[in-house]
Write a protein that holds these residues in place. Sequence first.
Motif, short mmCIF file in Angstrom:
data_model
loop_
_atom_site.label_atom_id
_atom_site.label_comp_id
_atom_site.label_asym_id
_atom_site.label_seq_id
_atom_site.Cartn_x
_atom_site.Cartn_y
_atom_site.Cartn_z
N PRO A 44 41.87 29.84 -21.15
CA PRO A 44 42.18 29.42 -19.77
C PRO A 44 41.40 30.18 -18.71
O PRO A 44 41.11 29.64 -17.65
N ASN A 45 41.04 31.43 -18.97
CA ASN A 45 40.29 32.24 -17.99
C ASN A 45 38.81 32.32 -18.38
O ASN A 45 38.14 33.32 -18.11
N TYR A 46 38.29 31.27 -19.01
CA TYR A 46 36.92 31.28 -19.54
C TYR A 46 35.88 31.50 -18.44
O TYR A 46 34.96 32.29 -18.60
N ARG A 47 36.04 30.82 -17.31
CA ARG A 47 35.05 30.96 -16.23
C ARG A 47 35.04 32.38 -15.68
O ARG A 47 33.98 32.94 -15.37
N TYR A 48 36.23 32.96 -15.55
CA TYR A 48 36.33 34.34 -15.05
C TYR A 48 35.65 35.30 -16.02
O TYR A 48 34.92 36.21 -15.61
N LEU A 49 35.90 35.11 -17.32
CA LEU A 49 35.28 35.97 -18.34
C LEU A 49 33.76 35.84 -18.32
O LEU A 49 33.04 36.84 -18.35
N MET A 50 33.28 34.60 -18.26
CA MET A 50 31.84 34.38 -18.31
C MET A 50 31.15 34.91 -17.05
O MET A 50 30.02 35.41 -17.12
N ASP A 51 31.82 34.83 -15.91
CA ASP A 51 31.24 35.35 -14.68
C ASP A 51 31.09 36.87 -14.76
O ASP A 51 30.04 37.42 -14.41
N ASN A 52 32.13 37.56 -15.24
CA ASN A 52 32.06 39.01 -15.36
C ASN A 52 31.13 39.42 -16.50
O ASN A 52 30.44 40.44 -16.40
N LEU A 53 31.12 38.64 -17.58
CA LEU A 53 30.23 38.95 -18.69
C LEU A 53 28.77 38.77 -18.29
O LEU A 53 27.90 39.53 -18.72
N PHE A 54 28.51 37.78 -17.47
CA PHE A 54 27.16 37.57 -16.96
C PHE A 54 26.68 38.79 -16.18
O PHE A 54 25.57 39.29 -16.40
N LYS A 55 27.52 39.30 -15.27
CA LYS A 55 27.15 40.48 -14.48
C LYS A 55 26.97 41.69 -15.38
O LYS A 55 26.07 42.52 -15.17
N TYR A 56 27.82 41.80 -16.42
CA TYR A 56 27.72 42.94 -17.33
C TYR A 56 26.42 42.89 -18.13
O TYR A 56 25.74 43.91 -18.29
N VAL A 57 26.05 41.70 -18.61
CA VAL A 57 24.83 41.56 -19.41
C VAL A 57 23.59 41.87 -18.58
O VAL A 57 22.72 42.65 -19.00
N ILE A 58 23.51 41.30 -17.38
CA ILE A 58 22.34 41.53 -16.53
C ILE A 58 22.28 42.99 -16.08
O ILE A 58 21.21 43.61 -16.08
N GLY A 59 23.45 43.54 -15.68
CA GLY A 59 23.48 44.93 -15.25
C GLY A 59 23.12 45.89 -16.37
O GLY A 59 22.41 46.89 -16.15
N ARG A 111 24.29 47.20 -10.62
CA ARG A 111 23.31 46.79 -9.62
C ARG A 111 22.41 45.71 -10.21
O ARG A 111 21.74 45.92 -11.22
N ILE A 112 22.41 44.55 -9.57
CA ILE A 112 21.58 43.43 -9.97
C ILE A 112 20.69 43.08 -8.80
O ILE A 112 21.15 42.63 -7.76
N GLY A 113 19.38 43.31 -8.98
CA GLY A 113 18.46 43.10 -7.87
C GLY A 113 18.71 44.13 -6.78
O GLY A 113 18.64 45.32 -7.00
N GLU A 114 19.07 43.64 -5.60
CA GLU A 114 19.33 44.52 -4.46
C GLU A 114 20.82 44.60 -4.13
O GLU A 114 21.18 45.16 -3.11
N GLN A 115 21.67 44.04 -4.97
CA GLN A 115 23.10 43.98 -4.67
C GLN A 115 23.91 44.66 -5.76
O GLN A 115 23.52 44.67 -6.94
N ASP A 116 25.05 45.22 -5.36
CA ASP A 116 26.00 45.82 -6.29
C ASP A 116 27.09 44.80 -6.60
O ASP A 116 27.57 44.10 -5.70
#
Length: 273
Positions: free
Chosen positions: A128-143, A81-86
């Motif tokens: 090759p999947n760097y953007r996908y990794l960073m997007d999911n890692l971003f959500k993981y770090v903030i969450g 959960r980040i802010g008001e969204q899952d």
Amino acid sequence: MAPDISLTLDPSDGSVLSDDLDESGEIDLDGLDTPSENSNEFEWEDDLPKPKTTEVIRKGSITEYTAAEEKEDGRRWRMFRIGEQDHRVDMKAIEPYKKVISHGGYYGDGLNAIVVFAVCFMPESGQPNYRYLMDNLFKYVIGTLELLVAENYMIVYLNGATTRRKMPSLGWLRKCYQQIDRRLRKNLKSLIIVHPSWFIRTLLAVTRPFISSKFSQKIRYVFNLAELAELVPMEYVGIPECIKQYEEEKFKKKQKRVDQELNGKQDEPKSEQ
């Protein structure tokens, strides 16, 4: 009134006539063949199991999706959960990089958390999947930050032993800061950057006019682990081995340079004679 319509159906083999149905108009549901709960029959196409990879399946080599694999696939995703969204996070994809954020215990009185951010565990930008990794890692770090922090907290940013290819971009770091809940931004008391490189010091100097003065005052540089130990309790701060080796090598180079300078000064009087 709608006009009467008369339809005549020629009886043929395999056809179903109205006389064959029960006169009451009720259908015997118990007599119908329905797929059992454990059968592999599906009514809708969306219910079909999807292949776990994007590879083309060869003829005669279709693999079964076992119960164990289905259970494992269910554990692949986790909600944060980040802010008001899952948000769903692909835990399998970021498994090698989860050590990037960890809990380092508490400081002072109360639940003042120490959050350790080790950049050396970030993925390399050449994947090759760097953007996908960073997007999911971003959500993981903030969450994860939302889960770790109860009151005031500090972030220990371990910058040593990190190549340029592992350094997160300025946009990624800015996105992290913007997505942090207002409560977390307000409760951040200090950002300690350990082993700051020339690159990150230049980066922060360039962006200083664009960030708030309050946040700028929270940034502090620490050049070795001994200095860090004077600021925070190190009992639960997990320092990666690569950081320790980095500091040892850095100390050896510094000691070697000092020895060379001392030897050079000792040789100067001899050369004058």
